[in-house]
Design a protein around this motif. Structure first.
Motif, PDB file in Angstrom:
ATOM      1  N   HIS A 290       0.851  -1.195   0.000  1.00 55.14           N
ATOM      2  CA  HIS A 290       0.000   0.000   0.000  1.00 55.14           C
ATOM      3  C   HIS A 290       0.882   1.239   0.000  1.00 55.14           C
ATOM      4  O   HIS A 290       1.736   1.395   0.868  1.00 55.14           O
ATOM      5  N   LYS A 291       0.689   2.073  -1.007  1.00 53.56           N
ATOM      6  CA  LYS A 291       1.488   3.304  -1.158  1.00 53.56           C
ATOM      7  C   LYS A 291       2.987   3.035  -1.093  1.00 53.56           C
ATOM      8  O   LYS A 291       3.765   3.761  -0.479  1.00 53.56           O
ATOM      9  N   GLY A 292       3.393   1.926  -1.731  1.00 53.57           N
ATOM     10  CA  GLY A 292       4.812   1.588  -1.811  1.00 53.57           C
ATOM     11  C   GLY A 292       5.374   0.878  -0.598  1.00 53.57           C
ATOM     12  O   GLY A 292       6.548   0.538  -0.572  1.00 53.57           O
ATOM     13  N   ILE A 293       4.542   0.634   0.419  1.00 47.86           N
ATOM     14  CA  ILE A 293       5.013   0.012   1.661  1.00 47.86           C
ATOM     15  C   ILE A 293       4.335  -1.341   1.840  1.00 47.86           C
ATOM     16  O   ILE A 293       3.119  -1.464   1.667  1.00 47.86           O
ATOM     17  N   VAL A 294       5.124  -2.362   2.193  1.00 44.83           N
ATOM     18  CA  VAL A 294       4.574  -3.701   2.421  1.00 44.83           C
ATOM     19  C   VAL A 294       3.716  -3.686   3.681  1.00 44.83           C
ATOM     20  O   VAL A 294       4.181  -3.311   4.757  1.00 44.83           O
ATOM     21  N   ASN A 295       2.436  -4.101   3.537  1.00 42.27           N
ATOM     22  CA  ASN A 295       1.570  -4.179   4.720  1.00 42.27           C
ATOM     23  C   ASN A 295       0.968  -5.565   4.917  1.00 42.27           C
ATOM     24  O   ASN A 295       0.182  -5.784   5.828  1.00 42.27           O
TER      25      ASN A 295
ATOM     26  N   ALA B 206      10.648   2.545  -2.436  1.00 44.54           N
ATOM     27  CA  ALA B 206       9.992   3.861  -2.509  1.00 44.54           C
ATOM     28  C   ALA B 206       9.077   3.957  -1.295  1.00 44.54           C
ATOM     29  O   ALA B 206       9.384   3.411  -0.238  1.00 44.54           O
ATOM     30  N   GLY B 207       7.968   4.620  -1.423  1.00 46.01           N
ATOM     31  CA  GLY B 207       7.038   4.751  -0.299  1.00 46.01           C
ATOM     32  C   GLY B 207       7.072   6.129   0.309  1.00 46.01           C
ATOM     33  O   GLY B 207       8.037   6.886   0.160  1.00 46.01           O
ATOM     34  N   LYS B 208       5.993   6.455   1.015  1.00 47.32           N
ATOM     35  CA  LYS B 208       5.851   7.799   1.579  1.00 47.32           C
ATOM     36  C   LYS B 208       6.853   8.091   2.695  1.00 47.32           C
ATOM     37  O   LYS B 208       7.021   9.241   3.104  1.00 47.32           O
TER      38      LYS B 208
ATOM     39  N   GLY C  99       1.119   3.317  -9.003  1.00 43.91           N
ATOM     40  CA  GLY C  99      -0.214   3.024  -8.503  1.00 43.91           C
ATOM     41  C   GLY C  99      -0.505   3.672  -7.157  1.00 43.91           C
ATOM     42  O   GLY C  99      -1.609   4.162  -6.921  1.00 43.91           O
ATOM     43  N   GLY C 100       0.496   3.674  -6.261  1.00 45.31           N
ATOM     44  CA  GLY C 100       0.267   4.216  -4.922  1.00 45.31           C
ATOM     45  C   GLY C 100       1.005   5.499  -4.618  1.00 45.31           C
ATOM     46  O   GLY C 100       0.615   6.241  -3.716  1.00 45.31           O
ATOM     47  N   THR C 101       2.088   5.764  -5.342  1.00 48.17           N
ATOM     48  CA  THR C 101       2.896   6.958  -5.080  1.00 48.17           C
ATOM     49  C   THR C 101       3.329   7.611  -6.388  1.00 48.17           C
ATOM     50  O   THR C 101       3.302   6.987  -7.447  1.00 48.17           O
ATOM     51  N   THR C 102       3.736   8.864  -6.285  1.00 44.95           N
ATOM     52  CA  THR C 102       4.355   9.578  -7.403  1.00 44.95           C
ATOM     53  C   THR C 102       5.774   9.941  -6.969  1.00 44.95           C
ATOM     54  O   THR C 102       5.961  10.687  -6.008  1.00 44.95           O
TER      55      THR C 102
ATOM     56  N   VAL D 263       8.919  11.578  -2.562  1.00 45.04           N
ATOM     57  CA  VAL D 263       7.812  10.671  -2.883  1.00 45.04           C
ATOM     58  C   VAL D 263       6.512  11.314  -2.419  1.00 45.04           C
ATOM     59  O   VAL D 263       6.360  11.670  -1.254  1.00 45.04           O
ATOM     60  N   ILE D 264       5.571  11.489  -3.349  1.00 42.10           N
ATOM     61  CA  ILE D 264       4.236  12.011  -3.039  1.00 42.10           C
ATOM     62  C   ILE D 264       3.311  10.812  -2.829  1.00 42.10           C
ATOM     63  O   ILE D 264       3.256   9.926  -3.688  1.00 42.10           O
ATOM     64  N   PRO D 265       2.584  10.757  -1.697  1.00 41.42           N
ATOM     65  CA  PRO D 265       1.799   9.542  -1.386  1.00 41.42           C
ATOM     66  C   PRO D 265       0.479   9.425  -2.150  1.00 41.42           C
ATOM     67  O   PRO D 265      -0.527   8.974  -1.605  1.00 41.42           O
ATOM     68  N   TYR D 266       0.456   9.826  -3.400  1.00 34.38           N
ATOM     69  CA  TYR D 266      -0.731   9.679  -4.247  1.00 34.38           C
ATOM     70  C   TYR D 266      -0.295   9.213  -5.626  1.00 34.38           C
ATOM     71  O   TYR D 266       0.742   9.640  -6.138  1.00 34.38           O
TER      72      TYR D 266
END
Length: 453
Positions: free
Chosen positions: A44-49, A81-83, A212-215, A230-233
């Motif tokens: 989710h948003k570049g982070i493993v959850n 990556a990731g927020k 998909g989750g970040t820019t 990293v933009i979280p959208y």
């Protein structure tokens, strides 16, 4: 086929996980041998959850890549990556004990290690230290100080910081999928390797990778990395907006966005509609393409405004920092119709869509050069660089000659052939002592797992 003949890039994204196998041909270009793709279910948003779902997705992508390439995948270079990723600028210096001796790589490493001791926020760790310009005594704007003389060595650094927990989660997923992680690379830097030219990096350019989750954003000027963030959208939130705004399920919202979506409503006709099938016998729903574009436009403008804020924070509109080459759009989100025109208008910079055409020699499927695979191709290129840097080994015959020459003739001069071989061995030892950023980071991760097991 031996492992040394090919490399693998693994992109663990929010919407998809991609593994690309390739090698360098005789012309120095990337020859793609095979690829695999799987839906990403645990990121989710570049982070493993979700560890188990991510492991299964990695296994699926790697299995497909192995089948299409005909090789066994053991090592991969992975993107991060990731927020949680952020960057900062820092200046530091050292006073050299022997200014009469020329500046060496050891001095540069000493300065870098000093920067790595900066105190970060709890849970954060410095994962990348990138030197920019150097200053030796009173002389500034030096790109390469090695070989110069001076007492005070100073440099400006671009420091990338991230949460170590996120890095460990990625490492665990890769390891439990039965793979060895060769290195970790920042995803915006990987994307830039795949789609930017040297001329663009020299002139000044920003790569905007809409995933998909970040820019992810990386800015280059004078061939130096100047800013990363990293933009979280990303594209996922645009799909969510369509789902809510048009009252349809996510699957149909994604299909609408991909097939009919546009970033500029004024270019769509009021009279054009698309029909969405009703669920379980319910009536079909008609959606205006203009309405669809209005929903998309609102969110894309928000993302581009955030990009513009980052460009302004860097100083992209200043004369000395101006991005002459403008913006390069990459990632799956850059496939959105009329996005380039909206980016031009919102940021004031000319933009283009980033394709990996310049570096990829072949593409059987004719789609891997697309902007959505920029990160994957960049990770493959990074993996090939690491492989190229691996020390050459002396062949057994040469080693035997050295042993025989020294043991049988201890008091005689060593032949020129043996001297040359010994020089190569010395060079190998020097290379072994130098690790890339990704390899240094992997050493930290491996040490952590060794301590906890």
């Amino acid at each position: 086929m031996e492992n040394q003949e090919y490399s693998v890039g693994l992109d663990i994204g929010t919407t998809k996980i991609v593994a690309i196998v390739g090698r360098r041909n005789e012309h120095g270009k990337i020859e793609i041998m095979g690829a695999g793709k799987a839906k990403s279910l645990g990121v989710h948003k570049g982070i493993v959850n979700n560890i188990s779902q991510t492991i299964n997705s990695i296994k699926s992508a790697v299995a497909e890549a192995q089948n299409s390439s005909g090789v066994t995948i053991e090592k991969v270079t992975v993107g991060i990556a990731g927020k949680h990723i952020r960057s900062l600028q820092h200046s530091d210096y050292i006073m050299r004990e022997h200014p009469d001796q020329y500046i060496s790589e050891e001095d540069i490493e000493t300065l870098k290690n000093q920067v790595k001791k900066l105190v970060m926020l709890p849970g954060e760790e410095i994962i990348h230290v990138l030197p920019q310009e150097y200053k030796v005594d009173s002389e500034g704007e030096i790109q390469e100080p090695i070989g110069m003389h001076g007492k005070r060595l100073e440099a400006n650094f671009h420091v990338v910081v991230g949460q170590m927990g996120s890095i460990r989660n990625i490492a665990r997923c890769v390891r439990e999928a039965g793979l060895e992680m060769e290195a970790l690379t920042l995803e915006p830097l990987a994307s830039s390797e795949a789609v930017l030219t040297k001329e663009e990096k020299e002139a000044g350019v920003a790569i905007v990778d809409i995933g998909g989750g970040t820019t992810d954003i990386a800015i280059f000027k004078d061939n130096i990395i100047r800013h990363t963030c990293v933009i979280p959208y990303g594209g996922g939130i645009i799909t969510d907006d369509i789902k809510e705004g048009c009252s349809i399920i996510e699957k149909h919202a994604e299909q609408l966005k991909v097939k009919f979506g546009s970033a500029v409503p004024d270019l769509e006709k009021d009279s054009t509609f698309v029909t969405i099938p009703g669920l379980h016998g319910r009536e079909d729903k008609e959606i205006s393409l203009k309405t669809l574009a209005q929903v998309i436009n609102a969110r894309v403008e928000e993302i581009l405004e955030m990009v513009n804020t980052e460009l302004k924070a860097y100083g992209a509109h200043e004369q000395k920092k101006k991005l002459i080459a403008g913006i390069v759009l990459a990632g799956g989100g850059s496939n959105l119709n009329n996005l380039r025109q909206l980016a031009n208008y919102t940021t004031g910079f000319d933009s283009r869509i980033g394709f990996a055409n310049e570096y990829v020699a072949n593409d059987k499927n004719h789609h891997l050069r697309g902007p959505e695979y920029a990160t994957s191709i960049g990770l493959l290129m990074e993996s090939l660089k690491i492989r190229d840097k691996k020390p050459l080994s002396l062949n057994e015959e040469t080693e035997e000659k050295i042993t025989e020459n020294i043991s049988d003739n201890p008091n005689q001069e060593i032949s020129s052939e043996i001297l040359e071989a010994m020089k190569i061995e010395e060079a190998i030892e020097k290379r072994r002592s130098k690790l890339t950023f990704g390899q240094n980071l992997m050493e930290k991760v491996k040490k952590f797992f060794d301590e906890t097991e």
